[in-house]
Design an enzyme around this catalytic site. Structure first.
Site, PDB file in Angstrom:
ATOM      1  N   SER A 190       0.838  -1.204   0.000  1.00 46.89           N
ATOM      2  CA  SER A 190       0.000   0.000   0.000  1.00 46.89           C
ATOM      3  C   SER A 190       0.867   1.245   0.000  1.00 46.89           C
ATOM      4  O   SER A 190       1.970   1.253   0.563  1.00 46.89           O
ATOM      5  CB  SER A 190      -0.838  -0.027   1.281  1.00 46.89           C
ATOM      6  N   TYR A 199      -1.351  -0.767  11.025  1.00 50.37           N
ATOM      7  CA  TYR A 199      -1.683  -1.369   9.730  1.00 50.37           C
ATOM      8  C   TYR A 199      -0.533  -1.148   8.737  1.00 50.37           C
ATOM      9  O   TYR A 199      -0.085  -2.087   8.069  1.00 50.37           O
ATOM     10  CB  TYR A 199      -2.987  -0.758   9.171  1.00 50.37           C
ATOM     11  N   LYS A 203       2.219  -3.818   6.642  1.00 49.97           N
ATOM     12  CA  LYS A 203       2.545  -3.842   5.203  1.00 49.97           C
ATOM     13  C   LYS A 203       4.060  -3.749   4.996  1.00 49.97           C
ATOM     14  O   LYS A 203       4.626  -4.426   4.142  1.00 49.97           O
ATOM     15  CB  LYS A 203       1.824  -2.712   4.469  1.00 49.97           C
TER      16      LYS A 203
HETATM   17  P1  NAD Z   1     -10.988  -6.386   1.923  1.00 49.05           P
HETATM   18  O1  NAD Z   1     -11.096  -6.342   3.398  1.00 49.05           O
HETATM   19  O2  NAD Z   1     -12.207  -6.109   1.114  1.00 49.05           O
HETATM   20  O3  NAD Z   1     -10.380  -7.795   1.446  1.00 49.05           O
HETATM   21  C1  NAD Z   1      -9.510  -8.550   2.242  1.00 49.05           C
HETATM   22  C2  NAD Z   1     -10.106  -9.942   2.348  1.00 49.05           C
HETATM   23  O4  NAD Z   1      -9.239 -10.768   3.132  1.00 49.05           O
HETATM   24  C3  NAD Z   1     -11.474  -9.948   3.018  1.00 49.05           C
HETATM   25  O5  NAD Z   1     -12.404 -10.603   2.171  1.00 49.05           O
HETATM   26  C4  NAD Z   1     -11.265 -10.744   4.305  1.00 49.05           C
HETATM   27  O6  NAD Z   1     -12.397 -11.501   4.678  1.00 49.05           O
HETATM   28  C5  NAD Z   1     -10.053 -11.606   3.925  1.00 49.05           C
HETATM   29  N1  NAD Z   1      -9.245 -12.062   5.047  1.00 49.05           N
HETATM   30  C6  NAD Z   1      -8.655 -11.330   6.028  1.00 49.05           C
HETATM   31  N2  NAD Z   1      -7.981 -12.142   6.872  1.00 49.05           N
HETATM   32  C7  NAD Z   1      -8.123 -13.402   6.413  1.00 49.05           C
HETATM   33  C8  NAD Z   1      -7.666 -14.670   6.845  1.00 49.05           C
HETATM   34  N3  NAD Z   1      -6.947 -14.807   7.967  1.00 49.05           N
HETATM   35  N4  NAD Z   1      -7.992 -15.764   6.109  1.00 49.05           N
HETATM   36  C9  NAD Z   1      -8.735 -15.650   4.979  1.00 49.05           C
HETATM   37  N5  NAD Z   1      -9.205 -14.471   4.524  1.00 49.05           N
HETATM   38  C10 NAD Z   1      -8.906 -13.361   5.245  1.00 49.05           C
HETATM   39  O7  NAD Z   1      -9.808  -5.402   1.506  1.00 49.05           O
HETATM   40  P2  NAD Z   1      -9.364  -4.920   0.062  1.00 49.05           P
HETATM   41  O8  NAD Z   1      -9.645  -3.485  -0.035  1.00 49.05           O
HETATM   42  O9  NAD Z   1      -9.873  -5.845  -0.970  1.00 49.05           O
HETATM   43  O10 NAD Z   1      -7.793  -5.082   0.216  1.00 49.05           O
HETATM   44  C11 NAD Z   1      -7.079  -6.203  -0.290  1.00 49.05           C
HETATM   45  C12 NAD Z   1      -5.612  -6.046   0.039  1.00 49.05           C
HETATM   46  O11 NAD Z   1      -5.136  -4.816  -0.520  1.00 49.05           O
HETATM   47  C13 NAD Z   1      -5.303  -5.976   1.529  1.00 49.05           C
HETATM   48  O12 NAD Z   1      -4.083  -6.650   1.752  1.00 49.05           O
HETATM   49  C14 NAD Z   1      -5.142  -4.497   1.784  1.00 49.05           C
HETATM   50  O13 NAD Z   1      -4.292  -4.262   2.881  1.00 49.05           O
HETATM   51  C15 NAD Z   1      -4.518  -4.027   0.488  1.00 49.05           C
HETATM   52  N6  NAD Z   1      -4.742  -2.614   0.171  1.00 49.05           N
HETATM   53  C16 NAD Z   1      -6.020  -2.121   0.148  1.00 49.05           C
HETATM   54  C17 NAD Z   1      -6.225  -0.769  -0.158  1.00 49.05           C
HETATM   55  C18 NAD Z   1      -7.603  -0.166  -0.155  1.00 49.05           C
HETATM   56  O14 NAD Z   1      -7.717   1.055  -0.021  1.00 49.05           O
HETATM   57  N7  NAD Z   1      -8.676  -0.934  -0.312  1.00 49.05           N
HETATM   58  C19 NAD Z   1      -5.132   0.057  -0.461  1.00 49.05           C
HETATM   59  C20 NAD Z   1      -3.853  -0.494  -0.448  1.00 49.05           C
HETATM   60  C21 NAD Z   1      -3.671  -1.837  -0.125  1.00 49.05           C
HETATM   61  C1  WQD Z   2      -9.080  10.184   1.363  1.00 52.53           C
HETATM   62  C2  WQD Z   2      -9.241  11.684   1.616  1.00 52.53           C
HETATM   63  C3  WQD Z   2      -9.393  12.251   3.933  1.00 52.53           C
HETATM   64  C4  WQD Z   2     -13.280  10.309   4.629  1.00 52.53           C
HETATM   65  C5  WQD Z   2      -6.611   5.042   3.308  1.00 52.53           C
HETATM   66  C6  WQD Z   2      -5.615   4.285   4.133  1.00 52.53           C
HETATM   67  C7  WQD Z   2      -4.537   3.741   3.270  1.00 52.53           C
HETATM   68  C8  WQD Z   2      -5.081   2.961   2.070  1.00 52.53           C
HETATM   69  C9  WQD Z   2      -6.160   3.697   1.365  1.00 52.53           C
HETATM   70  C10 WQD Z   2      -5.026   0.611   2.536  1.00 52.53           C
HETATM   71  C11 WQD Z   2      -8.396  12.196   2.776  1.00 52.53           C
HETATM   72  C12 WQD Z   2     -10.684  12.590   3.208  1.00 52.53           C
HETATM   73  C13 WQD Z   2     -12.122  10.780   4.061  1.00 52.53           C
HETATM   74  C14 WQD Z   2     -14.265  11.241   5.053  1.00 52.53           C
HETATM   75  C15 WQD Z   2     -12.877  13.026   4.256  1.00 52.53           C
HETATM   76  N1  WQD Z   2      -5.671   1.713   2.467  1.00 52.53           N
HETATM   77  N2  WQD Z   2     -11.925  12.111   3.866  1.00 52.53           N
HETATM   78  N3  WQD Z   2     -14.021  12.568   4.842  1.00 52.53           N
HETATM   79  O1  WQD Z   2      -6.618   8.086   4.117  1.00 52.53           O
HETATM   80  O2  WQD Z   2      -5.791   8.386   1.720  1.00 52.53           O
HETATM   81  O3  WQD Z   2      -5.971   6.128   2.683  1.00 52.53           O
HETATM   82  O4  WQD Z   2      -7.128   4.157   2.301  1.00 52.53           O
HETATM   83  O5  WQD Z   2      -3.850   0.406   2.407  1.00 52.53           O
HETATM   84  O6  WQD Z   2      -3.762   2.937   4.083  1.00 52.53           O
HETATM   85  O7  WQD Z   2      -5.067   5.163   5.101  1.00 52.53           O
HETATM   86  O8  WQD Z   2      -8.035   7.356   2.127  1.00 52.53           O
HETATM   87  O9  WQD Z   2     -10.418   7.443   1.550  1.00 52.53           O
HETATM   88  O10 WQD Z   2      -9.756   7.485   4.005  1.00 52.53           O
HETATM   89  O11 WQD Z   2      -9.295   9.481   2.582  1.00 52.53           O
HETATM   90  O12 WQD Z   2     -12.703  14.240   4.095  1.00 52.53           O
HETATM   91  O13 WQD Z   2     -15.315  10.867   5.595  1.00 52.53           O
HETATM   92  O14 WQD Z   2     -10.614  11.919   1.974  1.00 52.53           O
HETATM   93  O15 WQD Z   2      -9.083  13.230   4.897  1.00 52.53           O
HETATM   94  O16 WQD Z   2      -7.984  13.489   2.444  1.00 52.53           O
HETATM   95  P1  WQD Z   2      -6.554   7.600   2.731  1.00 52.53           P
HETATM   96  P2  WQD Z   2      -9.450   7.877   2.608  1.00 52.53           P
END
Ligand code: NAD
Ligand code: WQD
Length: 345
Positions: free
Chosen positions: A131, A155, A159
């Site tokens: 991430s 978190y 990562k």
């Molecule tokens: P999500 O929570 O929708 O998907 C993660 C899935 O993993 C879920 O379905 C959950 O049930 C499953 N899971 C968690 N622990 C488990 C376990 N022990 N065994 C089996 N399944 C398990 O999240 P997402 O948004 O799809 O994110 C997917 C990946 O991408 C994650 O690793 C997250 O950290 C990373 N990521 C997400 C974002 C984002 O903003 N969505 C951004 C950057 C990185």
């Molecule tokens: C985006 C912008 C907030 C909600 C997060 C995680 C990051 C990654 C992606 C997994 C910011 C603003 C938000 C609200 C707002 N996930 N905001 N009102 O914080 O960039 O990243 O998700 O890896 O780890 O930290 O994303 O969507 O929460 O916020 O004003 O109700 O929206 O301040 O500027 P962020 P976000």
């Protein structure tokens, strides 16, 4: 010849389910493993609709169990693994750090153990979900992969440690290869409107919150600060269509299967949009202005974050194709046809 199988841990989640569709479109057979701790089981029915019952396989199980992973690697002769399984809520990780380190750490350890045990001389290659959060508050934008890593919450630390574990295992097992993908802010939904993001409880992230305001589930958005050093005072992020992100994973799998070497790659558009720009774009797509109030800054937020995506282009041949309007259109189609997410399935 049978389609090559790709194991998706956490495959029923938001990014995993969209990646399953992109993999199937590209001729792979996605095999999903999820314990549904943060996913709705009804996503499986929706994937059946989109892919047919022969187009994918799924298993209800815990990715912390190496035995389960070994059985799947063997049974499906897995050609590559994408490791999505993790807990991902920043605020929750601050309140429950042990749960985050335990789950995210043990899933990855079990997977690396299973790959080493089942892989013989050439374990299946891995795509690891990292991430942009690993960069913390960057010194400059756009952010290249060489920027310093400065995790600011548990978190983000899971990562960074996950990346380190992958790099250490790669050094120990020279025949094995892995691509670490650092995603920026994934949003949007599959254009069918049948799968999308469905957070439990009050959304932490901006786009799902805006979607719920648009559909009438929430009265207004609270904008977290209007005094940031940005053109309109609100935070700027690199929003990326989830189908572009999904296709980035397909490219990473293609790359590894073609013998590509291990690497670390940002997946983002390289463009930043503010909170108010996103809100305005969503309002114009759903045909009305969306209510918002300005609130205080959220603890731990940063002003600006967007990717230098040039490495994704040069290494994977990937770049984002969909713009902010398309992200909003697809998110809106999903939300308006499923106002309560998968509970409407
Ligand atoms: P999500 O929570 O929708 O998907 C993660 C899935 O993993 C879920 O379905 C959950 O049930 C499953 N899971 C968690 N622990 C488990 C376990 N022990 N065994 C089996 N399944 C398990 O999240 P997402 O948004 O799809 O994110 C997917 C990946 O991408 C994650 O690793 C997250 O950290 C990373 N990521 C997400 C974002 C984002 O903003 N969505 C951004 C950057 C990185
Ligand atoms: C985006 C912008 C907030 C909600 C997060 C995680 C990051 C990654 C992606 C997994 C910011 C603003 C938000 C609200 C707002 N996930 N905001 N009102 O914080 O960039 O990243 O998700 O890896 O780890 O930290 O994303 O969507 O929460 O916020 O004003 O109700 O929206 O301040 O500027 P962020 P976000």
């Amino acid at each position: 010849m049978a389609a090559p199988a790709v194991l998706l841990t956490g495959g029923a989640g938001y990014i995993g389910s969209h990646t399953a569709v992109a993999l199937a479109d590209a001729g792979y057979c996605p095999v999903l493993l999820d314990n549904f701790c943060n996913a709705d089981r009804r996503v499986v029915g929706r994937l059946h609709e989109l892919l047919g019952s022969d187009g994918f396989a799924w298993h209800d199980g815990d990715a912390r169990e190496a035995r389960t992973l070994c059985a799947l690697l063997r049974r499906y002769r897995i050609a590559a693994v994408i490791h999505f399984a993790a807990l991902k809520a920043v605020g929750e990780s601050v309140a429950q750090p042990l749960r985050y380190f335990e789950n995210n750490g043990n899933c990855l350890v079990a997977l690396l153990q299973a790959l080493a045990a089942e892989g013989g001389g050439s374990p299946a290659p891995l795509v690891y979900s990292s991430s942009a959060t690993v960069y913390g508050d960057p010194d400059r934008v756009p952010i290249p992969e060489s920027a310093p890593l400065r995790p600011t919450n548990p978190y983000a630390w899971t990562k960074v440690l996950g990346e380190q574990l992958v790099l250490a295992q790669r050094a120990a097992q020279t025949a094995w290869r892995a691509v670490i993908l650092r995603y920026f802010n994934p949003v949007g939904a599959h254009p069918s409107g049948r799968i999308g993001e469905d957070p439990q409880g009050i959304p932490n992230n901006l786009m799902p919150f805006v979607q719920q305001v648009a559909v009438g589930r929430r009265a207004h958005l609270t904008v977290f600060g209007s005094d940031w050093p940005t053109p309109d005072g609100t935070g700027v992020r690199d929003y990326l269509h989830v189908m572009d992100l999904a296709e980035g994973h397909v490219r990473a799998v293609d790359y590894l299967r073609a013998g590509g070497v291990s690497d670390i790659v940002n997946l983002g558009t390289g463009r930043g949009h503010s909170v108010l720009q996103l809100l305005g774009a969503f309002g114009s797509v759903c045909g009305r202005e969306l209510a918002y109030r300005i609130g205080p800054r959220r603890a731990g937020d940063i002003a600006v974050c967007y990717a230098d995506p040039s490495r994704a282009r040069s290494v994977l041949g990937w770049e984002a194709r969909r713009d902010l309007r398309q992200m909003c259109e697809d998110a809106w189609r999903w939300q308006r046809s499923n106002p309560n997410g998968y509970s409407d399935a």
